[in-house]
Design a protein around this motif. Sequence first.
Motif, PDB file in Angstrom:
ATOM      1  N   HIS A 190      31.373  37.690  17.373  1.00  0.00           N
ATOM      2  CA  HIS A 190      30.437  38.141  18.412  1.00  0.00           C
ATOM      3  C   HIS A 190      30.970  39.441  19.043  1.00  0.00           C
ATOM      4  CE1 HIS A 190      27.215  37.244  21.337  1.00  0.00           C
ATOM      5  NE2 HIS A 190      28.051  37.582  22.302  1.00  0.00           N
TER       6      HIS A 190
ATOM      7  N   ASP B 259      32.803  30.690  17.341  1.00  0.00           N
ATOM      8  CA  ASP B 259      32.674  32.069  17.827  1.00  0.00           C
ATOM      9  C   ASP B 259      34.092  32.550  18.138  1.00  0.00           C
ATOM     10  OD1 ASP B 259      32.471  34.076  19.977  1.00  0.00           O
ATOM     11  OD2 ASP B 259      30.357  33.532  20.192  1.00  0.00           O
TER      12      ASP B 259
ATOM     13  N   TYR C  40      33.834  28.275  21.319  1.00  0.00           N
ATOM     14  CA  TYR C  40      34.182  29.659  21.632  1.00  0.00           C
ATOM     15  C   TYR C  40      35.684  29.761  21.816  1.00  0.00           C
ATOM     16  CZ  TYR C  40      29.211  29.860  22.919  1.00  0.00           C
ATOM     17  OH  TYR C  40      27.845  29.785  22.917  1.00  0.00           O
TER      18      TYR C  40
ATOM     19  N   HIS D 284      42.421  39.227  21.233  1.00  0.00           N
ATOM     20  CA  HIS D 284      41.529  39.146  20.065  1.00  0.00           C
ATOM     21  C   HIS D 284      42.302  38.695  18.825  1.00  0.00           C
ATOM     22  CE1 HIS D 284      39.229  42.253  22.506  1.00  0.00           C
ATOM     23  NE2 HIS D 284      38.524  41.143  22.553  1.00  0.00           N
TER      24      HIS D 284
ATOM     25  N   TYR E 258      26.867  39.988  30.388  1.00  0.00           N
ATOM     26  CA  TYR E 258      27.562  39.093  29.456  1.00  0.00           C
ATOM     27  C   TYR E 258      26.939  37.690  29.436  1.00  0.00           C
ATOM     28  CZ  TYR E 258      32.003  37.501  27.251  1.00  0.00           C
ATOM     29  OH  TYR E 258      32.969  37.010  26.414  1.00  0.00           O
TER      30      TYR E 258
ATOM     31  N   ASN F  33      35.925  44.317  20.953  1.00  0.00           N
ATOM     32  CA  ASN F  33      34.941  45.252  21.499  1.00  0.00           C
ATOM     33  C   ASN F  33      34.979  46.569  20.743  1.00  0.00           C
ATOM     34  OD1 ASN F  33      34.204  43.350  23.515  1.00  0.00           O
ATOM     35  ND2 ASN F  33      36.103  43.864  24.578  1.00  0.00           N
TER      36      ASN F  33
ATOM     37  N   ASP G  77      25.079  35.818  26.332  1.00  0.00           N
ATOM     38  CA  ASP G  77      25.591  34.552  25.802  1.00  0.00           C
ATOM     39  C   ASP G  77      24.504  33.474  25.804  1.00  0.00           C
ATOM     40  OD1 ASP G  77      28.091  34.565  24.601  1.00  0.00           O
ATOM     41  OD2 ASP G  77      29.157  34.719  26.496  1.00  0.00           O
TER      42      ASP G  77
ATOM     43  N   GLN H  45      38.742  33.934  30.584  1.00  0.00           N
ATOM     44  CA  GLN H  45      37.275  33.800  30.550  1.00  0.00           C
ATOM     45  C   GLN H  45      36.788  32.394  30.907  1.00  0.00           C
ATOM     46  OE1 GLN H  45      35.067  35.824  27.561  1.00  0.00           O
ATOM     47  NE2 GLN H  45      36.709  37.246  27.102  1.00  0.00           N
TER      48      GLN H  45
ATOM     49  N   THR I 136      38.525  32.105  23.147  1.00  0.00           N
ATOM     50  CA  THR I 136      38.927  33.336  23.866  1.00  0.00           C
ATOM     51  C   THR I 136      40.164  33.036  24.707  1.00  0.00           C
ATOM     52  OG1 THR I 136      37.938  33.136  26.073  1.00  0.00           O
ATOM     53  CG2 THR I 136      36.446  33.770  24.282  1.00  0.00           C
TER      54      THR I 136
ATOM     55  N   SER J  57      35.787  38.463  17.910  1.00  0.00           N
ATOM     56  CA  SER J  57      34.888  39.129  18.858  1.00  0.00           C
ATOM     57  C   SER J  57      35.514  40.273  19.654  1.00  0.00           C
ATOM     58  CB  SER J  57      34.304  38.088  19.833  1.00  0.00           C
ATOM     59  OG  SER J  57      33.794  36.991  19.122  1.00  0.00           O
TER      60      SER J  57
ATOM     61  N   GLY K  54      31.652  42.902  20.842  1.00  0.00           N
ATOM     62  CA  GLY K  54      31.162  43.576  22.056  1.00  0.00           C
ATOM     63  C   GLY K  54      30.655  44.954  21.658  1.00  0.00           C
TER      64      GLY K  54
ATOM     65  N   PHE L 110      32.750  30.979  31.029  1.00  0.00           N
ATOM     66  CA  PHE L 110      32.185  29.939  30.156  1.00  0.00           C
ATOM     67  C   PHE L 110      31.696  28.740  30.960  1.00  0.00           C
ATOM     68  CE2 PHE L 110      34.172  32.462  26.819  1.00  0.00           C
ATOM     69  CZ  PHE L 110      33.134  32.471  25.896  1.00  0.00           C
TER      70      PHE L 110
HETATM   71  N1  ARG Z   1      33.947  40.533  23.384  1.00  0.00           N
HETATM   72  C1  ARG Z   1      34.481  39.576  24.325  1.00  0.00           C
HETATM   73  C2  ARG Z   1      35.786  40.104  24.867  1.00  0.00           C
HETATM   74  O1  ARG Z   1      36.437  40.878  24.237  1.00  0.00           O
HETATM   75  C3  ARG Z   1      34.710  38.213  23.721  1.00  0.00           C
HETATM   76  C4  ARG Z   1      33.441  37.504  23.312  1.00  0.00           C
HETATM   77  C5  ARG Z   1      33.622  36.041  23.164  1.00  0.00           C
HETATM   78  N2  ARG Z   1      32.417  35.394  22.712  1.00  0.00           N
HETATM   79  C6  ARG Z   1      31.353  35.147  23.467  1.00  0.00           C
HETATM   80  N3  ARG Z   1      30.283  34.622  22.902  1.00  0.00           N
HETATM   81  N4  ARG Z   1      31.340  35.440  24.739  1.00  0.00           N
HETATM   82  O2  ARG Z   1      36.218  39.714  25.942  1.00  0.00           O
END
Ligand code: ARG
Length: 573
Positions: A163, A123, A334, A137, A312, A128, A316, A340, A336, A126, A165, A344
Amino acid sequence: MQTLKDSLSHLVANAFATAFPEADLSALPLSVQPAAEEAFGDFQCNAAMGAAKVLRLAPRAIAETVAAELPTNDLLANVDIAGPGFINLTLADDALARHLEAQQADAHLGTPQLGSGKTLILDYSSPNVAKPMHVAHIRSTVIGDALKRIYRALGYTVMGDNHLGDWGTQFGILIMGYRHFLQPEALAASPVDELQRIYVLSHQKGEEDPAWKEQARAELVKLQAGDPENRALWQTFIDLSMEEFNRIYNRLDVSFELVRGESYYNAALPGVVERLQRLGLVRESEGALVAFLEDEKLPPAIVRKSDGGYNYTTTDLATVFSREQEFHPDAILYVTDERQQLHFRQFFALARKAGAATSLRHIWFGLMRLPEGLLSTRKGTAIKLDRLLDEAEKRAMELVRQSSPGMPPTEQRAVAQAVGIGAVKYADLSQNPQSAITFTWEKALSMEGNSAPYLQYASARIASVIDKYHERFPEGDYMSFPMVLDTPQARRLALRLARYPDAIVDAATQTKPSLLADALYDLSQAYSSYYQNVPFLKAEEGVRESRIRLCDLTARVLRHGLSLLGIRTPERI
Ligand code: ARG
């Protein structure tokens, strides 16, 4: 194919078992690793130190007993003990040469197929919807794509899932902004910037005007209920954003097997909450439904807000259950940024309690500082990625014009593209992902240092050596001659080549593409000294072929390794 490190580890483990048949050494890593210093040998085993406690013997005595079980033979030219009990192994030149020949003949260049029959979901990226891609990103995109290629090289089936947003309270605010503040020309010129602008305006207005905020919430409820007009607007936001994201993915050579945004899991959210309730994992608190994670020493996580909206964490969770059901993955990874981590940890703990069986891993990375002027002023971290890539290609073009003034302009442009994009990716991938890094043009485009252009140039240079061989010896068939490691430079290069598959394994298990980059840089330096000190085409027949054969494997490994980092290798630079 088994790696050299694995074969030797096996040998050492057997020697331990023979030397101490009564002892239970199963808890110890009886493996070898590359020697800390070249003078010590090729590989070393440090297990005698760990075994001392179990065996109640001095490490040095253990090492001596084990070494006695490792006779020098066709494989090992030398085994000796150093310091407190390091066992140093030196391979026989011939054994190393035969190993490389097998590696060269192997379809995977010696990479063990550890992952065959296993499925991973990765993943990453992702971003937004309606917001420009954030530097986080971009890193997620580049690192995630490299990991996908690395895992695939090891035989895993990997599905990349973007994934997005694409759902949440921001859409009510955005719909209001679209209706009241939109400038069509600005939207046509730069859609995502304009969406971002109207979002910010609408959000500000909502802060000052409660009626506006109320209206935005009502628009969101309408959207969620399937109101055709709001659905159509929402779809427009997605389409415009995807167009921009896809342009970036194309430039970066990145693609996904799945693009399932948060909205894909909408219908599953009430079911997830019911499941949590049924399992007694959530409690009401001030109107919200909250999972308390005291046992895990984590703060509570809200799964349904007091206004009935989901968040969120809930999405998830729904995503994990859906992926488990549909794809039966062995693990979900994942990618990121570091901010985050708490999310997680909470969501993994809750997923586990709610019955998710798949191994879940968060691969986080630190921040990257970009050169002045590439950050958009408003948010500070949203970058003009297109501008970064344009600039990279422009600077790479200068390099190409210098190195190949006679190349046709269209080819120059294609090469500059590969070099420029490669430089940006490599500047990211060659660093330990978990440390904060600063991007500089000098480093990214350096022709001498640890950079994509340096490695691409090395690869092109080897290709031209091989071309010259074919020109001079049209009948020559270097692959029919054995490899001979007859110079210290050849031997040093050979050892780097033999260790290459281990670097792929390490990069995958530690989720650090930088370990692969390090190995490639090391390799190209070893090649460079080989090239400078050992004559190829001037050598007599047989020796010449053997040397060219080593060049051929080096070229293949460099190309293979760079392709795993998502970096192209032009034939000429
Ligand atoms: N869209 C989220 C962001 O920009 C990241 C998503 C990461 N993936 C997940 N399955 N939470 O912060």
